[in-house]
Scaffold this motif. Structure first.
Motif, PDB file in Angstrom:
ATOM      1  N   UNK A  93      17.937   3.428 -13.783  1.00 38.76           N
ATOM      2  CA  UNK A  93      18.835   2.818 -14.763  1.00 38.76           C
ATOM      3  C   UNK A  93      18.072   2.646 -16.067  1.00 38.76           C
ATOM      4  N   UNK A  94      18.361   3.466 -17.080  1.00 38.45           N
ATOM      5  CA  UNK A  94      17.674   3.315 -18.358  1.00 38.45           C
ATOM      6  C   UNK A  94      17.979   1.963 -18.989  1.00 38.45           C
ATOM      7  N   UNK A  95      17.065   1.484 -19.815  1.00 37.31           N
ATOM      8  CA  UNK A  95      17.282   0.222 -20.527  1.00 37.31           C
ATOM      9  C   UNK A  95      18.551   0.332 -21.366  1.00 37.31           C
ATOM     10  N   UNK A  96      19.434  -0.657 -21.234  1.00 33.58           N
ATOM     11  CA  UNK A  96      20.718  -0.606 -21.936  1.00 33.58           C
ATOM     12  C   UNK A  96      20.640  -1.145 -23.355  1.00 33.58           C
ATOM     13  N   UNK A 293      20.566  14.945 -21.237  1.00 31.60           N
ATOM     14  CA  UNK A 293      21.883  15.581 -21.136  1.00 31.60           C
ATOM     15  C   UNK A 293      22.996  14.544 -21.102  1.00 31.60           C
ATOM     16  N   UNK A 294      22.808  13.515 -20.284  1.00 29.54           N
ATOM     17  CA  UNK A 294      23.824  12.461 -20.197  1.00 29.54           C
ATOM     18  C   UNK A 294      24.018  11.773 -21.542  1.00 29.54           C
ATOM     19  N   UNK A 295      22.915  11.501 -22.239  1.00 30.04           N
ATOM     20  CA  UNK A 295      23.015  10.855 -23.545  1.00 30.04           C
ATOM     21  C   UNK A 295      23.689  11.764 -24.561  1.00 30.04           C
ATOM     22  N   UNK A 296      23.393  13.054 -24.514  1.00 29.92           N
ATOM     23  CA  UNK A 296      24.037  14.006 -25.424  1.00 29.92           C
ATOM     24  C   UNK A 296      25.544  14.086 -25.172  1.00 29.92           C
ATOM     25  N   UNK A 297      25.945  13.868 -23.934  1.00 28.90           N
ATOM     26  CA  UNK A 297      27.371  13.891 -23.594  1.00 28.90           C
ATOM     27  C   UNK A 297      28.086  12.615 -24.025  1.00 28.90           C
ATOM     28  N   UNK A 301      26.157   3.215 -22.905  1.00 32.65           N
ATOM     29  CA  UNK A 301      24.898   2.623 -22.443  1.00 32.65           C
ATOM     30  C   UNK A 301      25.145   1.684 -21.257  1.00 32.65           C
ATOM     31  N   UNK A 302      24.108   1.573 -20.415  1.00 36.84           N
ATOM     32  CA  UNK A 302      24.232   0.780 -19.195  1.00 36.84           C
ATOM     33  C   UNK A 302      24.523   1.632 -17.978  1.00 36.84           C
ATOM     34  N   UNK A 303      24.430   2.954 -18.135  1.00 38.96           N
ATOM     35  CA  UNK A 303      24.752   3.845 -17.023  1.00 38.96           C
ATOM     36  C   UNK A 303      23.630   3.889 -15.988  1.00 38.96           C
ATOM     37  N   UNK A 317      25.564  10.386 -13.275  1.00 39.84           N
ATOM     38  CA  UNK A 317      25.555   9.210 -14.141  1.00 39.84           C
ATOM     39  C   UNK A 317      26.907   8.517 -14.012  1.00 39.84           C
ATOM     40  N   UNK A 318      26.883   7.194 -13.851  1.00 39.02           N
ATOM     41  CA  UNK A 318      28.128   6.433 -13.753  1.00 39.02           C
ATOM     42  C   UNK A 318      27.983   5.147 -14.545  1.00 39.02           C
ATOM     43  N   UNK A 319      29.073   4.735 -15.182  1.00 42.83           N
ATOM     44  CA  UNK A 319      29.025   3.514 -15.983  1.00 42.83           C
ATOM     45  C   UNK A 319      30.381   2.825 -15.921  1.00 42.83           C
ATOM     46  N   UNK A 320      30.340   1.494 -15.795  1.00 39.35           N
ATOM     47  CA  UNK A 320      31.550   0.679 -15.718  1.00 39.35           C
ATOM     48  C   UNK A 320      31.390  -0.537 -16.626  1.00 39.35           C
ATOM     49  N   UNK A 321      31.492  -0.309 -17.943  1.00 38.67           N
ATOM     50  CA  UNK A 321      31.322  -1.417 -18.895  1.00 38.67           C
ATOM     51  C   UNK A 321      32.545  -2.317 -18.920  1.00 38.67           C
ATOM     52  N   UNK A 322      32.455  -3.411 -19.666  1.00 40.67           N
ATOM     53  CA  UNK A 322      33.578  -4.344 -19.753  1.00 40.67           C
ATOM     54  C   UNK A 322      34.827  -3.656 -20.298  1.00 40.67           C
TER      55      UNK A 322
END
Length: 454
Positions: A93-96, A293-297, A301-303, A317-322
């Motif tokens: 999990x990269x730093x968000x 690649x994920x960042x380029x797409x 953040x928070x993925x 990569x998966x992300x579920x932000x507010x």
């Protein structure tokens, strides 16, 4: 919404078979539901404050001092974490944000652990048991108690039954509150009343304003249930109303569902198949390239990145932000870097969108702080309503009896109550089964036992 008499029987309407039947079933619903309602309201209220509580008690794991420097490469952070805790790395999990730690999930003989890292220098901040979407062990415990998963398979099915009975509680409670020419349907507390009318008014008024929230929370919580939720998920996806089936037309897929291969996945996609990479004989392109690649797409953040665990595995990569609009899942072929799957909230079918939106509101996320505070207020009101019901029941209960409202004089006349129960039984089969059992007991109970219940 009570264990007790919402309104004293006044006039012929209150003595009708329909009124008595609904009053009695409202009592039964409360008898079954109230202990769980209090548990759900307390744990749900705590979970609404997940980020605040985690930030307070796990600050040393989750935060770092911001620096005017670049982060270390993901592969280096992972290597340092794996050196500190040997095992199989399963997720990164990269730093968000500039003050957030990076997290590495490692599978060991003791189970999965999360190692918290300073992304600037690779220092190990500490380790905790992997807690998935809950982020910390305490919140994972709260979440498991809230769903009754903590108490096993049977308890999880009970919570599904309780949700159905909660809906019965709301419908019958509104019927009992409805004035029908009597001074019962009050919208506010009245002063100068006796003790029991005070508790009755407190219960009725709180229930009136909270009933909609109870209905909403029960409906939006049911998709996570083991039986009803799984069936709805299956039918919705088979009908093309859940996940976007067309995404797999030209992609190799495995028999492994996403929920078994990913750190986090939404309700709609949990039973969707994981795509597979196609081995080419070349080495995998590595985590650093996957992160880029994920960042380029443009993923939010928070993925979380789940690493491939086999030659056919993929980078996910998966992300579920507010903000649910930024919900997204991306799968990459680990050799070519080809995007095998890329879908977010906008790609879901009607049922998927509706349920995902409902879950987001249920968790106090969709509308920011207002949503969080509104759901928290609803939890407090549910507790107040439940306590007032218990007090009311205790005050009116004849000594030595359960204190249930009396049987209707003729159950055949009370078709309205039966219709409500039949509808709930059709919509929610486990609740329906419990209704049949309760109805059989209610009708077939020996006459000599009935004074103890009334």
């Amino acid at each position: 919404m009570s264990l007790s008499n919402v309104a004293e029987a006044r006039g012929a309407a209150a003595l009708s078979p329909l009124y008595r039947a609904i009053w009695r079933w409202h009592f039964y619903a409360g008898l079954l539901v109230i202990p769980f309602m209090i548990l759900l309201a307390v744990t749900g209220g705590i979970y609404l404050l997940k980020d605040e509580i985690n930030g307070l008690f796990y600050k040393e794991y989750l935060t770092v001092a911001p620096q005017n420097a670049a982060y270390l490469p993901a592969s280096e952070i992972v290597a340092k974490a794996n050196f500190a805790l040997p095992g199989t790395v399963t997720a990164y999990i990269p730093a968000a944000s500039a003050d957030a730690s990076a997290i590495v999930t490692i599978k060991t003989e003791a189970g999965k652990q999360r190692v918290y890292m300073d992304p600037y220098n690779g220092a190990v901040l500490g380790q905790l048991d992997d807690s998935g979407l809950a982020n910390t062990p305490f919140m994972k415990l709260v979440r498991k108690i809230h769903s009754l998963d903590y108490f096993g398979w049977l308890a999880n099915r009970i919570i599904e039954i309780v949700a159905g009975w909660a809906l019965i509680l709301v419908v019958t409670g509104i019927y009992l509150w409805w004035p029908r020419g009597r001074d019962v349907g009050t919208f506010k507390l009245r002063s100068g009343t006796k003790r029991r009318p005070f508790w009755r008014d407190l219960h009725a008024v709180t229930g009136l304003y909270t009933g909609g929230f109870i209905f909403f929370l029960a409906i939006t919580g049911l998709p996570w249930s083991g039986f009803w939720g799984d069936k709805v998920n299956t039918y919705a996806n088979q009908a093309g109303l859940g996940y976007p089936t067309g995404y797999w037309d030209n992609v190799p897929v495995s028999t492994v569902p996403m929920k078994d291969a990913m750190t986090q996945v939404n309700w709609t996609m949990e039973n969707a198949p994981m795509p597979e990479s196609t081995p080419t004989g070349a080495p995998a392109f590595g985590l650093d390239k996957a992160v880029a690649t994920f960042e380029d797409l443009g993923i939010h953040k928070g993925f979380v990145i789940d690493l491939p665990q086999s030659p056919e595995g993929v980078y996910t990569a998966s992300v579920y932000p507010d903000d649910i609009d930024f919900e997204r899942i991306i799968h990459l072929d680990q050799y070519s870097g080809k995007v095998l799957f890329d879908a977010g909230f906008k790609d879901l079918g009607a049922v998927g969108k509706t349920i995902e939106w409902g879950v987001s509101v249920h968790m106090g996320q969709e509308f920011g702080r207002l949503n969080q505070l509104l759901m928290l207020a609803a939890c407090c009101a549910i507790i107040l309503m439940s306590v007032s019901a218990i007090v009311m029941w205790w005050q009116r209960r004849p000594k030595g009896t359960l204190g249930a409202p009396r049987y209707p004089s003729d159950y055949r006349v009370a078709r309205g109550a039966i219709a409500i129960l039949a509808l709930m039984a059709m919509l929610f089969p486990l609740t329906g089964l419990s209704i049949l059992i309760a109805l059989a007991i209610d009708i077939l109970l020996p006459g000599s036992w009935r004074p103890k219940l009334a």
